[in-house]
Design an enzyme around this catalytic site. Structure first.
Site, PDB file in Angstrom:
ATOM      1  N   LYS B 146     -56.684  48.846  34.141  1.00  0.00           N
ATOM      2  CA  LYS B 146     -56.366  50.800  34.468  1.00  0.00           C
ATOM      3  C   LYS B 146     -57.147  51.269  33.227  1.00  0.00           C
ATOM      4  CE  LYS B 146     -53.085  50.885  37.040  1.00  0.00           C
ATOM      5  NZ  LYS B 146     -52.961  49.297  37.398  1.00  0.00           N
ATOM      6  N   HIS B 207     -42.354  47.728  38.599  1.00  0.00           N
ATOM      7  CA  HIS B 207     -42.090  48.132  40.175  1.00  0.00           C
ATOM      8  C   HIS B 207     -41.172  47.580  41.317  1.00  0.00           C
ATOM      9  CE1 HIS B 207     -46.080  50.734  39.251  1.00  0.00           C
ATOM     10  NE2 HIS B 207     -44.797  50.866  38.964  1.00  0.00           N
ATOM     11  N   HIS B 214     -45.303  37.972  41.613  1.00  0.00           N
ATOM     12  CA  HIS B 214     -45.366  37.611  39.582  1.00  0.00           C
ATOM     13  C   HIS B 214     -44.651  38.702  39.376  1.00  0.00           C
ATOM     14  CE1 HIS B 214     -46.058  34.356  37.262  1.00  0.00           C
ATOM     15  NE2 HIS B 214     -45.820  34.843  36.327  1.00  0.00           N
ATOM     16  N   HIS B 216     -43.982  40.564  36.243  1.00  0.00           N
ATOM     17  CA  HIS B 216     -44.604  41.761  35.506  1.00  0.00           C
ATOM     18  C   HIS B 216     -43.717  42.623  35.004  1.00  0.00           C
ATOM     19  CE1 HIS B 216     -46.469  42.993  39.524  1.00  0.00           C
ATOM     20  NE2 HIS B 216     -46.775  44.361  38.933  1.00  0.00           N
TER      21      HIS B 216
END
Lengths: 274, 274
Positions: B146, B207, B214, B216
Site C-alpha cells: 500500500k 491486527h 501468519h 506480522h
C-alpha cells in the site's frame, strides 16, 4: 462576507490532510489573523439524485469555514500536529506526568463537576448510574458535543466517572475491573433502549493521554473510525483495559509502562521526550 | 473509455464514506458488473500554487477508478462493511477460531513463504534479521504494497516473522516478549538508517483478526492515522502486547479473552457472533 482573490493576505498552509481532503490556511484579513478551513464535501447520497449518477461530479463540493479574528489557540489547534510515540515508565508517570496532571486540573475541571452535579448540560445526559460497585460510585453517560444527537452511524457518547479521584487510566486498579464491566453492560442496555442500537455495535475506548484529566470513556458506533480518536496508540480498548487489570497486579495501571502518541504542542512533550 | 450519462446502467451505492469523501457505485457496463470509485482528490499543496490560494477551489477534484468487469469478490471488497464488536473467549478461540485459521491457511499462505525464502518481492525487503532470540528465529521487514515507497508521511512497512508456527497474536507467549522488543529496536534502527526517520516516529501494531494468518506487525508513520488499519479494536499496539506478555501468564495470549471488530462478511462472524 464574500471572498475574492486577495481577501486573505499572506496565506500559508497550516495543515493538509490526505485522508479527509482538508486544507487549513492561515492568513490576514483586515490585519487580524484568519483561519480558513477548506474541505471537500461528502458525496451526496440523497436518493433523488441516484437516477443520474453524474450529478455527483458537479463542482459545488467545497465547504468553507472561516475563523476571524483567530487567536493563537486557534492557530495551534488547526496546525499540523507533529506526533511522536512516547514511552512513559511508572517512574516517569509518578515524577513527571502525575504532577503535570495535578497542575493542569487546577481550575479547568469545573465544567465536569457541573455536569456530575446536575448544574450543566443536563439535556445531553443519556443515563445516570449511582450504583456502588467495589470502590466506585457510578457514572454519567452523555452525548459528546461532537455528535449531532441523531445520526446513528456517527454516534458519539462519553461516560464520565462520578468519582473525582480517577484522573486517568493510570488510576485504575485491579479492583475496578468489575466496575468497568458493569459500565459496558449498563451503557449498551441504555443505548439499545434509547437509540435501538444493538449491544455489539458499540466501541468503548479510553484515551491516554486524555484531553482532560477526569476519567472518561469514549463510546462510539462500531463502524465509525475517527482518525485521531479511535487511533491505537492514543485509544485503548476498554475491554483490553479490563483484561489487563484482571491478569495484572493489584495496583493496576500505576506500575505499567505505557506507550502513546503525543503532539509536540502538548505540555508533556518536552518533559517526557525519550 | 469515456463516460457519459447512462454509461453505468442500474447504478446503486455500495458505500459512501464521510471521512474520506469516497463513494463506490456498482452498475452494469455492456452487461458486465462494473464498480466505479469516485473520490475527492487531495488538495494541492504544490508551493507554486500558494501565491493564489483560490486555485484550490477549482473543480478538477475527482479521481475516478473503474473496475470492469468486476467479480463478486470485488463487490464484497468495496461494499459497506457491517462491523460488530465480538468477544472471543479462550474456549471460543480453541474450538472455533483456531480450526478456522487452520482451514484458511491451507493453500493461501504460500506467498508469505516465498517472501521468507527469498523467492518473491525481494526488492521490497528493507531489512532481514536471522538472530535467534528465545524461541524465535528472526523476521523480514518490508515495504507494504500500500506504500508508494517514497512518501515518508504515509510510510507503511510490515514485519513478517520467520517462524511459521505463529499464526496470530494468539500464538505469542510470555517468552516472546524479548523477541518483540528486539524487533522494535532493530526496525527503528533500520528505518532511521534507510529513510532518516527518527525512532519515535514509528507506530507498531498488530491486527486481530489479521488479514492472513501468519504473524506480522504493521509499522507506519506516527502521524498517519489509517481508518480501518490503525483503529483500536482491530489494531493492538505492539508495546501493549509486550506489556501484557510480561505481566501475564506463561501461555500469553492463548488464555486471553479478546474483543475485536469483525465484518459480517468475515467467515468467522457467523461462528463467533455473541
Amino acid at each position: 462576507m464574500s471572498f475574492d482573490k486577495g481577501t486573505l493576505k499572506r496565506p500559508e498552509i497550516l495543515n493538509s490532510d490526505s485522508v479527509s481532503k482538508r486544507v487549513v490556511l492561515k492568513g490576514d484579513i483586515d490585519n487580524d489573523v484568519a483561519i480558513l478551513i477548506a474541505e471537500r464535501t461528502v458525496w451526496p447520497t440523497d436518493p433523488e439524485e441516484s437516477n443520474d449518477i453524474y450529478s455527483w461530479y458537479n463542482c459545488a463540493d467545497v465547504k468553507l469555514n472561516l475563523i476571524h479574528p483567530a487567536t493563537e489557540k486557534h492557530v495551534k489547534k488547526y496546525s499540523k500536529q507533529n506526533i511522536s510515540m512516547i514511552t512513559e515508565t511508572a517512574k516517569a508517570y509518578k515524577e513527571i506526568t502525575r504532577p503535570f496532571m495535578a497542575q493542569t486540573r487546577e481550575g479547568t475541571i469545573g465544567w465536569v463537576y457541573n455536569i456530575l452535579d446536575g448544574k450543566a448540560e443536563q439535556d445531553a445526559v443519556v443515563y445516570r448510574d449511582e450504583e456502588v460497585v467495589g470502590n466506585r460510585h457510578g457514572f454519567v453517560l452523555m452525548k459528546d458535543m461532537k455528535w449531532d444527537g441523531s445520526t446513528l452511524s456517527t454516534l458519539y457518547l462519553v461516560v464520565i466517572a462520578n468519582d473525582r479521584d480517577i484522573w486517568s487510566v493510570r488510576d485504575l486498579r485491579k479492583s475496578d475491573a468489575n466496575w468497568l464491566e458493569s459500565i459496558i453492560e449498563k451503557c449498551t442496555e441504555a443505548v439499545e433502549k434509547k437509540y435501538g442500537l444493538a449491544a455489539d455495535k458499540l466501541r468503548f475506548y479510553v484515551h491516554y493521554q486524555p484531553t482532560y484529566y477526569h476519567f472518561h470513556i469514549h463510546v462510539t458506533h462500531a463502524e465509525y473510525a475517527i482518525p485521531g480518536s479511535t487511533t491505537v496508540g492514543r485509544a485503548i480498548l476498554l475491554q483490553d483495559i479490563i483484561e489487563r487489570l484482571k491478569i495484572g497486579p493489584e495496583d493496576g495501571y500505576e506500575s505499567a509502562t505505557m506507550t502513546f502518541q503525543l503532539s509536540s504542542e502538548h505540555g508533556l512533550y518536552p518533559l517526557l521526550k525519550n
